[in-house]
Design a protein around this motif. Structure first.
Motif, mmCIF file in Angstrom:
data_model
loop_
_atom_site.group_PDB
_atom_site.id
_atom_site.type_symbol
_atom_site.label_atom_id
_atom_site.label_comp_id
_atom_site.label_asym_id
_atom_site.label_seq_id
_atom_site.Cartn_x
_atom_site.Cartn_y
_atom_site.Cartn_z
ATOM 1 N N MET A 95 0.827 -1.201 0.000
ATOM 2 C CA MET A 95 0.000 0.000 0.000
ATOM 3 C C MET A 95 0.865 1.257 0.000
ATOM 4 N N THR A 96 0.389 2.282 -0.666
ATOM 5 C CA THR A 96 1.129 3.538 -0.686
ATOM 6 C C THR A 96 0.360 4.578 0.130
ATOM 7 N N GLU A 97 0.988 5.746 0.306
ATOM 8 C CA GLU A 97 0.324 6.796 1.083
ATOM 9 C C GLU A 97 -1.062 7.115 0.543
ATOM 10 N N LYS A 98 -1.176 7.094 -0.787
ATOM 11 C CA LYS A 98 -2.464 7.419 -1.436
ATOM 12 C C LYS A 98 -3.584 6.469 -1.010
ATOM 13 N N ASP A 99 -3.207 5.211 -0.756
ATOM 14 C CA ASP A 99 -4.220 4.223 -0.364
ATOM 15 C C ASP A 99 -4.844 4.531 0.985
ATOM 16 N N PHE A 100 -4.235 5.429 1.735
ATOM 17 C CA PHE A 100 -4.773 5.761 3.059
ATOM 18 C C PHE A 100 -5.649 7.016 3.035
ATOM 19 N N LEU A 101 -5.815 7.593 1.846
ATOM 20 C CA LEU A 101 -6.748 8.724 1.715
ATOM 21 C C LEU A 101 -8.131 8.135 1.498
ATOM 22 N N PRO A 102 -9.078 8.412 2.383
ATOM 23 C CA PRO A 102 -10.373 7.748 2.235
ATOM 24 C C PRO A 102 -11.201 8.359 1.117
ATOM 25 N N SER A 103 -12.072 7.547 0.537
ATOM 26 C CA SER A 103 -13.061 8.106 -0.390
ATOM 27 C C SER A 103 -14.206 8.650 0.468
ATOM 28 N N ALA A 104 -15.223 9.218 -0.150
ATOM 29 C CA ALA A 104 -16.321 9.839 0.625
ATOM 30 C C ALA A 104 -16.909 8.838 1.626
ATOM 31 N N TYR A 105 -17.277 9.338 2.799
ATOM 32 C CA TYR A 105 -17.821 8.441 3.818
ATOM 33 C C TYR A 105 -19.242 8.007 3.468
ATOM 34 N N GLN A 106 -19.538 6.748 3.779
ATOM 35 C CA GLN A 106 -20.870 6.200 3.468
ATOM 36 C C GLN A 106 -21.902 6.577 4.527
ATOM 37 N N ASN A 107 -21.444 6.694 5.782
ATOM 38 C CA ASN A 107 -22.355 6.950 6.901
ATOM 39 C C ASN A 107 -22.170 8.344 7.456
ATOM 40 N N SER A 108 -23.175 8.806 8.215
ATOM 41 C CA SER A 108 -22.931 10.019 9.004
ATOM 42 C C SER A 108 -23.155 9.645 10.466
ATOM 43 N N LEU A 109 -22.471 10.326 11.324
ATOM 44 C CA LEU A 109 -22.493 9.996 12.754
ATOM 45 C C LEU A 109 -22.574 11.292 13.528
ATOM 46 N N LYS A 110 -23.428 11.364 14.510
ATOM 47 C CA LYS A 110 -23.549 12.587 15.318
ATOM 48 C C LYS A 110 -22.574 12.560 16.491
ATOM 49 N N GLU A 111 -22.557 11.415 17.167
ATOM 50 C CA GLU A 111 -21.718 11.308 18.366
ATOM 51 C C GLU A 111 -21.451 9.849 18.678
ATOM 52 N N GLY A 112 -20.536 9.622 19.621
ATOM 53 C CA GLY A 112 -20.253 8.247 20.011
ATOM 54 C C GLY A 112 -19.046 8.183 20.932
ATOM 55 N N LYS A 113 -18.681 6.964 21.281
ATOM 56 C CA LYS A 113 -17.509 6.762 22.141
ATOM 57 C C LYS A 113 -16.838 5.450 21.753
ATOM 58 N N VAL A 114 -15.516 5.471 21.665
ATOM 59 C CA VAL A 114 -14.755 4.242 21.367
ATOM 60 C C VAL A 114 -13.616 4.120 22.373
ATOM 61 N N THR A 115 -13.268 2.888 22.700
ATOM 62 C CA THR A 115 -12.152 2.651 23.638
ATOM 63 C C THR A 115 -11.272 1.516 23.120
ATOM 64 N N TRP A 116 -9.975 1.756 23.112
ATOM 65 C CA TRP A 116 -9.009 0.728 22.696
ATOM 66 C C TRP A 116 -7.844 0.672 23.677
ATOM 67 N N LYS A 117 -7.327 -0.552 23.811
ATOM 68 C CA LYS A 117 -6.129 -0.756 24.643
ATOM 69 C C LYS A 117 -5.008 -1.242 23.728
ATOM 70 N N ALA A 118 -3.880 -0.556 23.748
ATOM 71 C CA ALA A 118 -2.755 -0.970 22.890
ATOM 72 C C ALA A 118 -1.504 -1.172 23.745
ATOM 73 N N PRO A 119 -0.733 -2.199 23.409
ATOM 74 C CA PRO A 119 0.456 -2.518 24.201
ATOM 75 C C PRO A 119 1.698 -1.736 23.770
ATOM 76 N N SER A 120 2.696 -1.803 24.597
ATOM 77 C CA SER A 120 4.020 -1.305 24.241
ATOM 78 C C SER A 120 4.708 -2.398 23.406
ATOM 79 N N ASN A 121 5.894 -2.153 22.915
ATOM 80 C CA ASN A 121 6.631 -3.220 22.223
ATOM 81 C C ASN A 121 8.109 -3.073 22.535
ATOM 82 N N ILE A 122 8.847 -4.173 22.350
ATOM 83 C CA ILE A 122 10.301 -4.088 22.573
ATOM 84 C C ILE A 122 11.013 -4.615 21.328
ATOM 85 N N ALA A 123 11.863 -3.766 20.757
ATOM 86 C CA ALA A 123 12.538 -4.137 19.509
ATOM 87 C C ALA A 123 13.648 -5.151 19.759
#
Ligand code: PMV
Length: 361
Positions: free
Chosen positions: A1-29
């Motif tokens: 994938m290239t940078e261009k692939d991360f540009l979204p096309s027009a959104y299909q839905n509309s949203l007024k409000e909401g809440k999302v929660t995610w937990k992400a770990p650290s990493n060790i190289a």
């Protein structure tokens, strides 16, 4: 994938409000990323173990606003407003706005907390930027439900990278590779990918105990350190060596060759710090207790033949890596011999994990 692939096309839905929660770990190289060019493009490929216990949990509450010209957000860290974190988040949101055109449509309340003690010297930028990126991608997926899972994950990693380079390796575990490498299919400078080759079972359950040698602020930030790789006398060799080490790691990871693993991982850690000591200006992030611990690990390994080894981040703390089968013995060794070298005797037992998860509010 290239940078261009991360540009979204027009959104299909509309949203007024909401809440999302995610937990992400650290990493060790295991093979370290050190040196970059704008914007957060690594000078060499790297690979890391995704961690489990050390993680950031972030919630975003979003509400549509009238003024769609400016970014607007509040930030709470561990339940309290945190003004000094805001500029970093502001810069990040400005940087990714092209890729997430909905950002100016909402007011966001970003609430974030870490599982590890505050100012423990553990970098929270990797888990923090990964958790934030997962939340933002979750919102984008609600606006665009036909998004493929592979695009969702690659773009989350792509955004996290724009916040903090190594954060792109905190999206999906257990081993994540980042940076273009001719022998690693699917590898990219733009985002991390799950390591595509065989990994022996021993590494899927590997343990990492983080010995907190020094909990204060580092004297030299990793941003400054990365920049000192420009015009560094050993830079070219180092960048090549990282690629070679990734090649060498392939049969080691597949077969569970612990001796080979130890040699490669410890050499990578010391090379990272050697780059710091040979920069101009030069600097040292290890502390006397870092060296005491390394020597004790070597002595213990020699005496017991237990395959325990260390790696280092850009700091004084030591990550002790060992197979789960050796857990009981190694943890006794830590308590008896290594804890006295840690600030207030503190350490954190962690292990290889599987990446970010959604928390249902
Ligand atoms: O992601 P940054 O800019 O904090 O750099 C991290 C660099 C190291 O932790 C030293 C190595 C790595 O690959 O994680």
């Amino acid at each position: 994938m290239t940078e261009k692939d991360f540009l979204p096309s027009a959104y299909q839905n509309s949203l007024k409000e909401g809440k999302v929660t995610w937990k992400a770990p650290s990493n060790i190289a295991l093979v370290k990323y050190w040196g970059k060019r704008p914007v957060q493009i690594p000078a060499n490929p790297s690979i890391s173990f995704t961690l489990d216990t050390c993680a950031t949990t972030t919630s975003i509450t979003f509400k549509e606003k009238d003024d769609k010209e400016v970014l607007s957000f509040d930030l709470l860290f561990e339940g309290r407003p945190k003004e000094d974190f805001k500029p970093k988040i502001q810069t990040f949101l400005e940087r990714i706005e092209t890729y997430l055109p909905f950002l100016k449509s909402y007011h966001f309340i970003i609430e974030t907390s870490n599982s590890f003690p505050h100012s423990s010297g553990i970098a929270s930028s990797a888990s923090g930027m990964a958790a934030l990126s997962m939340c933002l991608m979750d919102i984008e997926r609600q606006l665009n439900p036909s998004m493929e899972e592979s695009t969702f994950l690659a773009k989350a990693s792509f955004l996290a990278r724009l916040g903090s380079g190594s954060a792109c390796r905190s999206i999906k575990g257990s081993l994540v590779q980042w940076g273009k490498h001719m022998h690693i299919p699917g590898s990219s400078d733009l985002y991390g990918v799950p390591y595509p080759f065989e990994v022996n079972a021993v590494f899927q359950t590997y343990c990492d105990t983080i010995l907190l040698v020094h909990k204060g602020q580092k004297q030299v930030s990793s941003t400054v350190g990365h920049n000192l790789m420009h015009n560094h006398p050993y830079a070219d060799n180092r960048f090549q060596q990282a690629g070679t080490n990734l090649n060498q790691l392939k049969p080691i990871l597949a077969s569970g060759d612990l001796e080979g693993f130890i040699k490669l991982v410890e050499s990578e850690a010391l090379t990272l710090h050697a780059m710091m000591m040979t920069s101009s200006p030069y600097f040292i992030l290890m502390k006397p207790d870092t060296l005491e611990i390394i020597n004790k690990i070597w002595q213990y390994r020699e005496e017991t033949k237990i395959p325990v080894c260390f790696t280092l981040d850009a700091g004084a703390n030591v990550h002790l890596l060992y197979p789960v089968a050796a857990k009981e013995k190694v943890q006794m060794f830590i308590e008896d011999e290594l804890a006295p070298h840690c600030e207030n005797g503190q350490y954190i037992h962690d292990k290889v994990g599987s990446g970010a998860i959604k928390i249902n509010s």
